[in-house]
Design an enzyme around this catalytic site. Structure first.
Site, PDB file in Angstrom:
ATOM      1  CG  ASP A 159      -4.511  46.603   4.749  1.00 50.44           C
ATOM      2  OD1 ASP A 159      -3.335  46.141   5.101  1.00 50.44           O
ATOM      3  OD2 ASP A 159      -5.622  46.202   4.888  1.00 50.44           O
ATOM      4  CG  HIS A 187      -6.695  42.461   3.687  1.00 57.90           C
ATOM      5  ND1 HIS A 187      -5.779  43.240   4.410  1.00 57.90           N
ATOM      6  CD2 HIS A 187      -6.521  41.333   3.906  1.00 57.90           C
ATOM      7  CE1 HIS A 187      -5.198  42.778   4.963  1.00 57.90           C
ATOM      8  NE2 HIS A 187      -5.821  41.620   4.305  1.00 57.90           N
TER       9      HIS A 187
END
Ligand code: NAX
Length: 328
Positions: A159, A187
């Site tokens: 990410d 996440h």
């Protein structure tokens, strides 16, 4: 030659495993002077495929690769492990409820945490990649009472790297000129990529974030939903970029983050930035001397606070769910 580092990769026959093992064996993760011994941990049905990957590893004749062992028993797979990459997980099948998914993964990450507790080396470092990564890391850590909680981490580096790339593209600068970005929280689609403390092309990230429409309707959702966009385009989930992020995470953990920069990692919270203790949540982090430190003293404004809180609330919910299932 120095003693090889034992690296265990679970889910070694999967697509991330295939993108990961060759780079570890080439020295990309632990550096060009560190030999590695790979232990591939798979379920019995996938052992044959793992054997095929091991044959290809042999065929690369990597000078740093000391050997490859294949196991389907976690106790053997984590014997003497210094670095454990927990990639194998149970994917969400059609019609599967979230509780079923958490329960199936609890059945994997609980026993693996226990096996790490009982068999891994004292300096073990664990990175959980398999989803739901933060909560799987929480489950594994909870089953390893003799291992420091700071040894269990969850991967939000993909990410982070996605956010670096999006910010660089927006500013029209090379990705190397984006620094001090942060992924906060889970996440998952609730994660919050934070530009406010970043530097982009020598200017404060806040200068990009001034365009609130771009920030809220483009940057944040593009980063948070990138995994789904990759599946849509590729017909398969992120593999090489996920493997690359795992390499980045472990390399920085062991060898340190660059001066003047930081990265993001899911760590066991000790209460920093109001994140309840005992959740595995993503923070801004530096590493030196082989240990992560949460960057402290960042000012969090109302805009960021609301987004961090929303993602942390999801982590609290996941923790409650696994608690109710008796998984922690
Ligand atoms: P694959 O389905 O290609 O491979 C998974 C492998 O894990 C299979 O070979 C399977 O046999 C093995 N496995 C299952 N249970 C196991 C167990 N108990 N012990 C050992 N091995 C076991 O999935 P892949 O694309 O490689 O993705 C792996 C995981 O990474 C998934 O959970 C995926 O959701 C997750 N991801 C996490 C990311 C992150 O940023 N944290 C991004 C990429 C990826 O989506």
């Amino acid at each position: 030659m120095t003693t090889p580092v034992n690296v265990t990769v679970t889910g070694a026959a999967g697509q991330i495993g295939y993108a990961l093992l060759f780079r570890i064996a080439s020295g990309a993760m632990l550096g060009p002077d560190t030999p590695v011994r790979l232990r591939l941990l798979e379920i019995p049905q996938a052992v044959k495929a793992a054997e095929g990957t091991a044959m290809e590893l042999d065929d690369c004749a990597f000078p740093l690769l000391d050997g490859v062992d294949i196991h389907d028993d976690p106790a053997r797979g984590f014997e003497g492990t210094n670095v454990a990459l927990l990639v194998g997980a149970r994917p969400r099948g059609p019609g599967m409820e979230r509780a079923d998914l958490l329960e199936a993964n609890g059945g994997i990450f609980g026993p693996q945490g226990r096996a790490i507790n009982d068999h891994a080396a004292d300096d073990v470092r664990v990175l959980v990649v398999g989803n739901p990564a933060n909560t799987n890391a929480l489950i594994a850590a909870s089953h390893a009472p003799d291992v420091g909680k700071d040894r269990f981490t969850a991967m939000t580096r993909l990410d982070h790297n996605r956010a670096l790339s999006q910010a660089a593209a927006r500013a029209g600068v090379p990705v190397s000129q984006v620094k001090r970005l942060t992924i906060w929280g889970n996440h998952s689609a609730s994660q919050y990529p934070d530009l406010f403390h970043a530097e982009v092309g020598g200017r404060p990230g806040a200068a990009l974030a001034v365009d609130r429409a771009w920030l809220t309707e483009d940057f944040v959702p593009t980063v948070a939903k990138r995994g789904a966009a990759i599946i849509d385009a590729r017909g398969a989930s992120s593999a090489a970029s996920a493997a690359n992020a795992a390499i980045d995470h472990v390399r920085d953990w062991v060898l340190g983050t660059p001066e003047g920069d930081w990265t993001s990692a899911g760590l066991w919270s000790t209460g920093a930035y109001g994140v309840p203790e005992g959740l595995v949540s993503s923070f801004p982090v530096t590493s030196s001397g082989g240990a992560w430190d949460v960057v402290d003293g960042l000012e969090v404004d109302d805009f960021s606070r609301a987004r961090i809180d929303a993602s942390v609330a999801e982590l609290v919910e996941e923790r409650e769910a696994v608690r109710a299932l008796g998984l922690i």
